[in-house]
Motif scaffolding. Structure first.
Motif, PDB file in Angstrom:
ATOM      1  N   PRO A 176       0.794  -1.238   0.000  1.00  0.00           N
ATOM      2  CA  PRO A 176       0.000   0.000   0.000  1.00  0.00           C
ATOM      3  C   PRO A 176       0.819   1.277   0.000  1.00  0.00           C
ATOM      4  O   PRO A 176       0.321   2.322  -0.406  1.00  0.00           O
ATOM      5  CB  PRO A 176      -0.827  -0.118   1.291  1.00  0.00           C
ATOM      6  CG  PRO A 176      -0.896  -1.581   1.557  1.00  0.00           C
ATOM      7  CD  PRO A 176       0.433  -2.124   1.107  1.00  0.00           C
ATOM      8  N   GLY A 177       2.077   1.205   0.470  1.00  0.00           N
ATOM      9  CA  GLY A 177       2.932   2.384   0.451  1.00  0.00           C
ATOM     10  C   GLY A 177       3.250   2.923   1.833  1.00  0.00           C
ATOM     11  O   GLY A 177       3.114   2.230   2.840  1.00  0.00           O
ATOM     12  N   PHE A 178       3.688   4.173   1.863  1.00  0.00           N
ATOM     13  CA  PHE A 178       4.147   4.782   3.110  1.00  0.00           C
ATOM     14  C   PHE A 178       2.984   5.193   4.015  1.00  0.00           C
ATOM     15  O   PHE A 178       1.873   5.480   3.564  1.00  0.00           O
ATOM     16  CB  PHE A 178       4.990   6.027   2.809  1.00  0.00           C
ATOM     17  CG  PHE A 178       6.437   5.739   2.507  1.00  0.00           C
ATOM     18  CD1 PHE A 178       6.944   4.455   2.542  1.00  0.00           C
ATOM     19  CD2 PHE A 178       7.295   6.781   2.197  1.00  0.00           C
ATOM     20  CE1 PHE A 178       8.273   4.193   2.265  1.00  0.00           C
ATOM     21  CE2 PHE A 178       8.634   6.535   1.924  1.00  0.00           C
ATOM     22  CZ  PHE A 178       9.128   5.250   1.955  1.00  0.00           C
ATOM     23  N   TYR A 179       3.298   5.238   5.272  1.00  0.00           N
ATOM     24  CA  TYR A 179       2.422   5.806   6.303  1.00  0.00           C
ATOM     25  C   TYR A 179       2.240   7.300   6.018  1.00  0.00           C
ATOM     26  O   TYR A 179       3.182   7.991   5.670  1.00  0.00           O
ATOM     27  CB  TYR A 179       3.097   5.591   7.661  1.00  0.00           C
ATOM     28  CG  TYR A 179       2.304   5.981   8.875  1.00  0.00           C
ATOM     29  CD1 TYR A 179       2.461   7.231   9.460  1.00  0.00           C
ATOM     30  CD2 TYR A 179       1.415   5.098   9.464  1.00  0.00           C
ATOM     31  CE1 TYR A 179       1.760   7.600  10.588  1.00  0.00           C
ATOM     32  CE2 TYR A 179       0.696   5.448  10.595  1.00  0.00           C
ATOM     33  CZ  TYR A 179       0.872   6.690  11.157  1.00  0.00           C
ATOM     34  OH  TYR A 179       0.170   7.052  12.273  1.00  0.00           O
ATOM     35  N   GLU A 180       1.015   7.781   6.157  1.00  0.00           N
ATOM     36  CA  GLU A 180       0.711   9.197   5.923  1.00  0.00           C
ATOM     37  C   GLU A 180       0.550   9.897   7.271  1.00  0.00           C
ATOM     38  O   GLU A 180      -0.517   9.813   7.917  1.00  0.00           O
ATOM     39  CB  GLU A 180      -0.563   9.332   5.083  1.00  0.00           C
ATOM     40  CG  GLU A 180      -1.024  10.760   4.845  1.00  0.00           C
ATOM     41  CD  GLU A 180       0.079  11.654   4.322  1.00  0.00           C
ATOM     42  OE1 GLU A 180       0.503  12.540   5.092  1.00  0.00           O
ATOM     43  OE2 GLU A 180       0.507  11.469   3.164  1.00  0.00           O
ATOM     44  N   ARG A 181       1.590  10.599   7.709  1.00  0.00           N
ATOM     45  CA  ARG A 181       1.624  11.162   9.060  1.00  0.00           C
ATOM     46  C   ARG A 181       0.589  12.265   9.291  1.00  0.00           C
ATOM     47  O   ARG A 181       0.269  12.585  10.435  1.00  0.00           O
ATOM     48  CB  ARG A 181       3.020  11.695   9.374  1.00  0.00           C
ATOM     49  CG  ARG A 181       4.075  10.606   9.457  1.00  0.00           C
ATOM     50  CD  ARG A 181       5.441  11.152   9.823  1.00  0.00           C
ATOM     51  NE  ARG A 181       6.394  10.062   9.955  1.00  0.00           N
ATOM     52  CZ  ARG A 181       6.588   9.346  11.053  1.00  0.00           C
ATOM     53  NH1 ARG A 181       5.855   9.602  12.126  1.00  0.00           N
ATOM     54  NH2 ARG A 181       7.473   8.382  11.095  1.00  0.00           N
ATOM     55  N   ARG A 182       0.064  12.819   8.226  1.00  0.00           N
ATOM     56  CA  ARG A 182      -0.890  13.926   8.390  1.00  0.00           C
ATOM     57  C   ARG A 182      -2.324  13.459   8.600  1.00  0.00           C
ATOM     58  O   ARG A 182      -3.226  14.272   8.776  1.00  0.00           O
ATOM     59  CB  ARG A 182      -0.807  14.848   7.165  1.00  0.00           C
ATOM     60  CG  ARG A 182       0.495  15.649   7.082  1.00  0.00           C
ATOM     61  CD  ARG A 182       0.682  16.296   5.733  1.00  0.00           C
ATOM     62  NE  ARG A 182       0.899  15.300   4.685  1.00  0.00           N
ATOM     63  CZ  ARG A 182       1.214  15.604   3.427  1.00  0.00           C
ATOM     64  NH1 ARG A 182       1.310  16.870   3.060  1.00  0.00           N
ATOM     65  NH2 ARG A 182       1.398  14.650   2.534  1.00  0.00           N
ATOM     66  N   LEU A 183      -2.529  12.137   8.591  1.00  0.00           N
ATOM     67  CA  LEU A 183      -3.875  11.590   8.763  1.00  0.00           C
ATOM     68  C   LEU A 183      -3.913  10.605   9.922  1.00  0.00           C
ATOM     69  O   LEU A 183      -2.946   9.859  10.157  1.00  0.00           O
ATOM     70  CB  LEU A 183      -4.309  10.864   7.480  1.00  0.00           C
ATOM     71  CG  LEU A 183      -4.560  11.706   6.238  1.00  0.00           C
ATOM     72  CD1 LEU A 183      -4.864  10.790   5.046  1.00  0.00           C
ATOM     73  CD2 LEU A 183      -5.703  12.686   6.458  1.00  0.00           C
ATOM     74  N   PRO A 184      -5.017  10.533  10.669  1.00  0.00           N
ATOM     75  CA  PRO A 184      -5.167   9.515  11.710  1.00  0.00           C
ATOM     76  C   PRO A 184      -5.090   8.117  11.108  1.00  0.00           C
ATOM     77  O   PRO A 184      -5.456   7.891   9.941  1.00  0.00           O
ATOM     78  CB  PRO A 184      -6.562   9.789  12.284  1.00  0.00           C
ATOM     79  CG  PRO A 184      -6.873  11.187  11.877  1.00  0.00           C
ATOM     80  CD  PRO A 184      -6.192  11.420  10.570  1.00  0.00           C
ATOM     81  N   ILE A 185      -4.633   7.157  11.894  1.00  0.00           N
ATOM     82  CA  ILE A 185      -4.430   5.794  11.389  1.00  0.00           C
ATOM     83  C   ILE A 185      -5.735   5.175  10.902  1.00  0.00           C
ATOM     84  O   ILE A 185      -5.752   4.414   9.931  1.00  0.00           O
ATOM     85  CB  ILE A 185      -3.764   4.912  12.476  1.00  0.00           C
ATOM     86  CG1 ILE A 185      -3.373   3.549  11.898  1.00  0.00           C
ATOM     87  CG2 ILE A 185      -4.658   4.758  13.692  1.00  0.00           C
ATOM     88  CD1 ILE A 185      -2.335   3.597  10.813  1.00  0.00           C
ATOM     89  N   GLY A 186      -6.845   5.502  11.547  1.00  0.00           N
ATOM     90  CA  GLY A 186      -8.130   4.954  11.109  1.00  0.00           C
ATOM     91  C   GLY A 186      -8.519   5.444   9.721  1.00  0.00           C
ATOM     92  O   GLY A 186      -9.069   4.680   8.913  1.00  0.00           O
ATOM     93  N   ILE A 187      -8.257   6.708   9.432  1.00  0.00           N
ATOM     94  CA  ILE A 187      -8.547   7.263   8.109  1.00  0.00           C
ATOM     95  C   ILE A 187      -7.640   6.623   7.063  1.00  0.00           C
ATOM     96  O   ILE A 187      -8.089   6.258   5.964  1.00  0.00           O
ATOM     97  CB  ILE A 187      -8.378   8.794   8.107  1.00  0.00           C
ATOM     98  CG1 ILE A 187      -9.306   9.440   9.149  1.00  0.00           C
ATOM     99  CG2 ILE A 187      -8.631   9.357   6.710  1.00  0.00           C
ATOM    100  CD1 ILE A 187     -10.782   9.171   8.915  1.00  0.00           C
ATOM    101  N   GLN A 188      -6.365   6.476   7.400  1.00  0.00           N
ATOM    102  CA  GLN A 188      -5.434   5.810   6.477  1.00  0.00           C
ATOM    103  C   GLN A 188      -5.899   4.387   6.161  1.00  0.00           C
ATOM    104  O   GLN A 188      -5.896   3.957   5.002  1.00  0.00           O
ATOM    105  CB  GLN A 188      -4.040   5.751   7.084  1.00  0.00           C
ATOM    106  CG  GLN A 188      -3.364   7.090   7.259  1.00  0.00           C
ATOM    107  CD  GLN A 188      -1.960   6.917   7.799  1.00  0.00           C
ATOM    108  OE1 GLN A 188      -1.083   6.373   7.131  1.00  0.00           O
ATOM    109  NE2 GLN A 188      -1.734   7.365   9.030  1.00  0.00           N
ATOM    110  N   THR A 189      -6.288   3.662   7.200  1.00  0.00           N
ATOM    111  CA  THR A 189      -6.734   2.273   7.016  1.00  0.00           C
ATOM    112  C   THR A 189      -7.966   2.218   6.133  1.00  0.00           C
ATOM    113  O   THR A 189      -8.074   1.370   5.238  1.00  0.00           O
ATOM    114  CB  THR A 189      -7.012   1.623   8.385  1.00  0.00           C
ATOM    115  OG1 THR A 189      -5.823   1.679   9.188  1.00  0.00           O
ATOM    116  CG2 THR A 189      -7.430   0.175   8.222  1.00  0.00           C
ATOM    117  N   ALA A 190      -8.902   3.137   6.356  1.00  0.00           N
ATOM    118  CA  ALA A 190     -10.116   3.176   5.520  1.00  0.00           C
ATOM    119  C   ALA A 190      -9.764   3.484   4.070  1.00  0.00           C
ATOM    120  O   ALA A 190     -10.357   2.907   3.139  1.00  0.00           O
ATOM    121  CB  ALA A 190     -11.081   4.220   6.070  1.00  0.00           C
TER     122      ALA A 190
END
Length: 308
Positions: free
Chosen positions: A148-162
């Motif tokens: 899926p790629g890199f972690y997006e630090r500007r978003l909460p983990i739940g939003i990233q997962t969704a």
């Protein structure tokens, strides 16, 4: 060959369990391990046996089959010409070999992250999925790796997962009608990566809820990130679609590091047989020793590790 019967016939059997891995490997190799097909579908990659078979890819495939390896994986298949893909597919069919994973790679897909939810990243990923369907048809592939790629630090983990779940569901709409399964690979290369652990990947696969979205359980990465591999395999088993191999440290063949691959291979073999399953075991690692002799040692290491 039954391991107990084998050991009873070995002159060094009494002390075999106390020997270092390399010494045990040498003693059993000298005792004429079976030279037929392996119990599991170990899948080398191109270049692994170049000293033995030469640079021609078809000759390398024939060498793999002659030495009992009945599968192939090729991360870079997407970048090969249509003509080369067809030739590889035809040769695999003639040799009765199975095609393992190639990578659904839309560029630098570690930095081009699905976790961001950005439309252009998503559209590029889906476009690559459509291209991958055609590649899979040419080589008779059923599995393709997705990161899926890199972690997006500007978003909460739940939003990233969704965001990731939504992208993967869209991809399944493309892949599922063609019996192509993306296998999600949690990685250990850098903490910047969004997907890191098997339980996280399991949860995402459950949420996507498609036979075209499963886990790629790379044992080298999972040793580095979480350990307890048989336990984590069992917890995630129903969502695992593919395994990859690499010893730690060094990311080379079994017997060159700390991982007890003979035990892991037996666990996978026994559990898959009980459930009437078959897994390709991708050899996504280097050769610990160079040259022709190193390739012979690699084959011996797999013979030893597969002799359970």
């Amino acid at each position: 060959m039954n391991r107990r019967n084998f050991l009873s016939k070995s002159a060094l059997a009494a002390g075999a369990s106390a020997l270092p891995m390399g010494a045990a490997l040498a003693s059993e190799t000298q005792a004429n391990l079976p030279a037929d097909k392996f119990k599991l579908l170990y899948a080398p990659h191109f270049g692994m046996f170049e000293n033995s078979a030469g640079k021609d890819l078809i000759d390398q495939l024939k060498f793999m089959a002659d030495n009992g390896f009945m599968a192939l994986e090729d991360n870079g298949m997407l970048g090969r010409s249509v003509e080369e893909q067809k030739k590889i597919g035809e040769t695999l069919a003639k040799l009765n070999m199975k095609m393992g994973v190639f990578v659904i790679d839309g560029g630098d897909n570690w930095k081009t992250s699905l976790a961001t939810g950005k439309k252009d990243f998503l559209e590029n990923f889906l476009k690559t999925c459509r291209t991958s369907v055609e590649v899979a048809k040419r080589v008779n592939a059923r599995w393709a790796t997705v990161v899926p790629g890199f972690y997006e630090r500007r978003l909460p983990i739940g939003i990233q997962t969704a965001n990731v779940i939504d992208a993967l569901r869209r991809a399944c709409d493309i892949l599922e009608p063609h019996n192509l399964t993306m296998v999600l690979e949690p990685l250990s290369d850098t903490p910047e990566l969004f997907l890191r652990n098997s339980d996280q990947t399991y949860m995402i696969c459950k949420a996507v809820n498609s036979p075209s979205c499963k886990i790629l359980f790379d044992m080298w990465h999972m040793q580095r990130n979480e350990g307890r591999m048989t336990q984590n395999m069992d917890w995630c088993w129903d969502e695992i679609g593919y395994f990859q191999i690499g010893d730690e440290p060094g990311r080379n063949e079994p017997t060159t590091g700390e991982i007890n691959y003979r035990s892991l291979f037996k666990h996978i073999y026994d559990k898959s047989k009980a459930k009437n399953q078959e897994f390709i075991m991708g050899m996504e690692h280097g050769n610990a020793y160079k040259g022709l002799e190193g390739e012979k040692k690699l084959i011996e290491a797999y013979r030893w590790s597969d002799n359970f």
